[in-house]
Structure formats: C-alpha cells, structure tokens
Design an enzyme around this catalytic site. Structure first.
Site, PDB file in Angstrom:
ATOM      1  N   ASP A 102       1.160  -1.255   0.379  1.00  0.00           N
ATOM      2  CA  ASP A 102       0.024  -0.011  -0.612  1.00  0.00           C
ATOM      3  C   ASP A 102       0.820   1.168   0.011  1.00  0.00           C
ATOM      4  OD1 ASP A 102      -2.098  -1.894   0.066  1.00  0.00           O
ATOM      5  OD2 ASP A 102      -1.956  -1.572   2.248  1.00  0.00           O
TER       6      ASP A 102
HETATM    7  N1  URA Z   1      -1.166  -5.924   4.530  1.00  0.00           N
HETATM    8  C1  URA Z   1      -1.574  -4.705   3.649  1.00  0.00           C
HETATM    9  O1  URA Z   1      -2.295  -4.276   4.865  1.00  0.00           O
HETATM   10  N2  URA Z   1      -0.721  -3.667   2.989  1.00  0.00           N
HETATM   11  C2  URA Z   1      -0.371  -3.744   2.706  1.00  0.00           C
HETATM   12  O2  URA Z   1       0.743  -3.056   2.433  1.00  0.00           O
HETATM   13  C3  URA Z   1       0.712  -5.080   2.983  1.00  0.00           C
HETATM   14  C4  URA Z   1       0.130  -6.135   3.416  1.00  0.00           C
END
Ligand code: URA
Length: 225
Positions: A102
């Site tokens: 993310d």
């Molecule tokens: N889980 C999440 O919520 N975000 C990420 O970036 C990776 C795993």
C-alpha cells in the site's frame, strides 16, 4: 525455447547441425559447456558458438527496493511518485513488480524483468513467507496470536486467510508472517480484532531480507546465494 531452436534461429542451422555443434563441444550457455540440445534457453541466456556470442541477450534484473511511505507500488501513476521513479537503471522500463505494498506501507519491494522469477515468488502454491512489522493504535492482546493462526473469513473474496504467525514484540507492535497477499490484508486482519494499523513495514520476502543499510528510497540488485 530449446537450445537447438535457438541455434537454428540465430545461425540458420538445422537440428542436425545444432546437435553436431553440441557434440563437438563448441557451444556454451552462460559460460558452461552445453551438453544437450534440449537445454532450455531464454532471452537472458548467453549462448556462444566457438566463443562468439549469438544475438543480444538481455540483462536479467532482480531488484530490491526500500519503498518509502508515500510512494506507489506501480510503474505509472498520475498523482504520486512510483517505485520506478526511484530506480535509475537504463533497463528500468522493462521492470515489473513482484507484489505490491500500500502507498502508506514502507519496506521491501521486488522488481524484475524476469517473469519466471516473479511467477515463482508469487505462486500461491509456493506460500512464500512475507514478514511485516506492524504498529497499532491500541494494545495487541495475547489472544490475537490464536486468531491470526486460525485465519479470518473475508466475505468479499469468500475465503479464509491462511494461518499467519503473529509475534507480539511490544504493547502496540508485532511481527507478522503471511504466506499470501490479499488486498489490504494486514489492515483488515487487525480491524477484525477491533484494532487499527498505524504503521506497516515489510522486512522480508522468502529468503530476501531488506538490508539494514538500504535506506528508504534506495535500491540494489538481489544477490542469489
Ligand atoms: N497488508 C496491508 O494491509 N498492506 C500492505 O501494504 C501489505 C499487507
């Protein structure tokens, strides 16, 4: 493609001729003597006949990047800087991502131009472990360990998450090992136990760990043991 086809393509040689060269020990692949004509070669292979390089092999790139918060795991984005903007390699346009993080997650991101490698790393059946450091807004209770190990049912995808290893390392921090990568998976898992993730950082993918001396925004090539 097989070595005899490759030789046929580059040297306009038939199968028999290709086989003959191999028998006469005149062909090397990536520096090693080719002993069979059915050896698999690809666009990265350095095939030499009598010491002469055939074609123009591409450089195989396996790259690790320390993604800072705010950078998008994509190769193009209209609004935000992307992981590709952080890479200054002449062949960077050939790269694709091996999994995403993310925008507000930091840590290890892998990029490559080698589809076989990314396929292996992301193959759900391979269950490659990914390790994250998680900071939460509220304390993490000991019972959470069992909940993460049991898995959570995600209605949207109609699936139960695979057993995940949660190690509580502080009142509001944990290390979490996943063997899959669902959309916003960690944030959703913590949400399910009534908590909220405030910081997330990926430390490793399989046996590739983010080196301590690789600063946010920096990249380097993965050295395979
Ligand atoms: N889980 C999440 O919520 N975000 C990420 O970036 C990776 C795993």
């Amino acid at each position: 493609m097989k070595l005899d086809r490759f030789l046929g393509k580059h040297e306009s040689a038939g199968r028999r001729q290709a086989r003959q060269w191999v028998v006469e020990r005149r062909v090397t692949v990536d520096g090693a003597l080719a002993l069979r004509v059915d050896l698999e070669v690809d666009r990265f292979s350095r095939v030499e006949l009598d010491g002469e390089l055939l074609g123009d092999p591409e450089e195989r790139l396996h790259i690790m990047l320390h993604k800072p918060v705010g950078v998008v795991s994509a190769t193009v984005d209209a609004e935000h800087p992307t992981v590709l903007d952080l890479i200054d390699h002449p062949a960077k346009e050939s790269l694709h991502l091996v999994g995403r993080l993310d925008r507000n997650t930091s840590g290890l991101v892998l990029l490559t131009n080698d589809g076989q490698w990314s396929k292996r790393m992301m193959d759900p059946a391979a269950k490659v472990p990914k390790v994250y450091r998680v900071e939460t807004i509220d304390p993490i209770p000991d019972e959470a360990v069992a909940r993460f190990a049991e898995g959570f049912y995600f209605h949207t995808e109609d699936l139960t998450t695979l057993p995940a290893l949660l190690e509580i390392i502080g009142p509001r921090s944990a290390r979490l090992t996943l063997h899959e990568g669902r959309y916003h998976q960690i944030k959703r898992m913590f949400h399910r136990i009534g908590n909220r993730v405030v910081a997330l950082h990926r430390e490793s993918i399989g046996d590739i760990g983010l080196p301590g001396d690789l600063a946010p925004g920096e990249w380097r090539r993965v050295i395979h043991e």
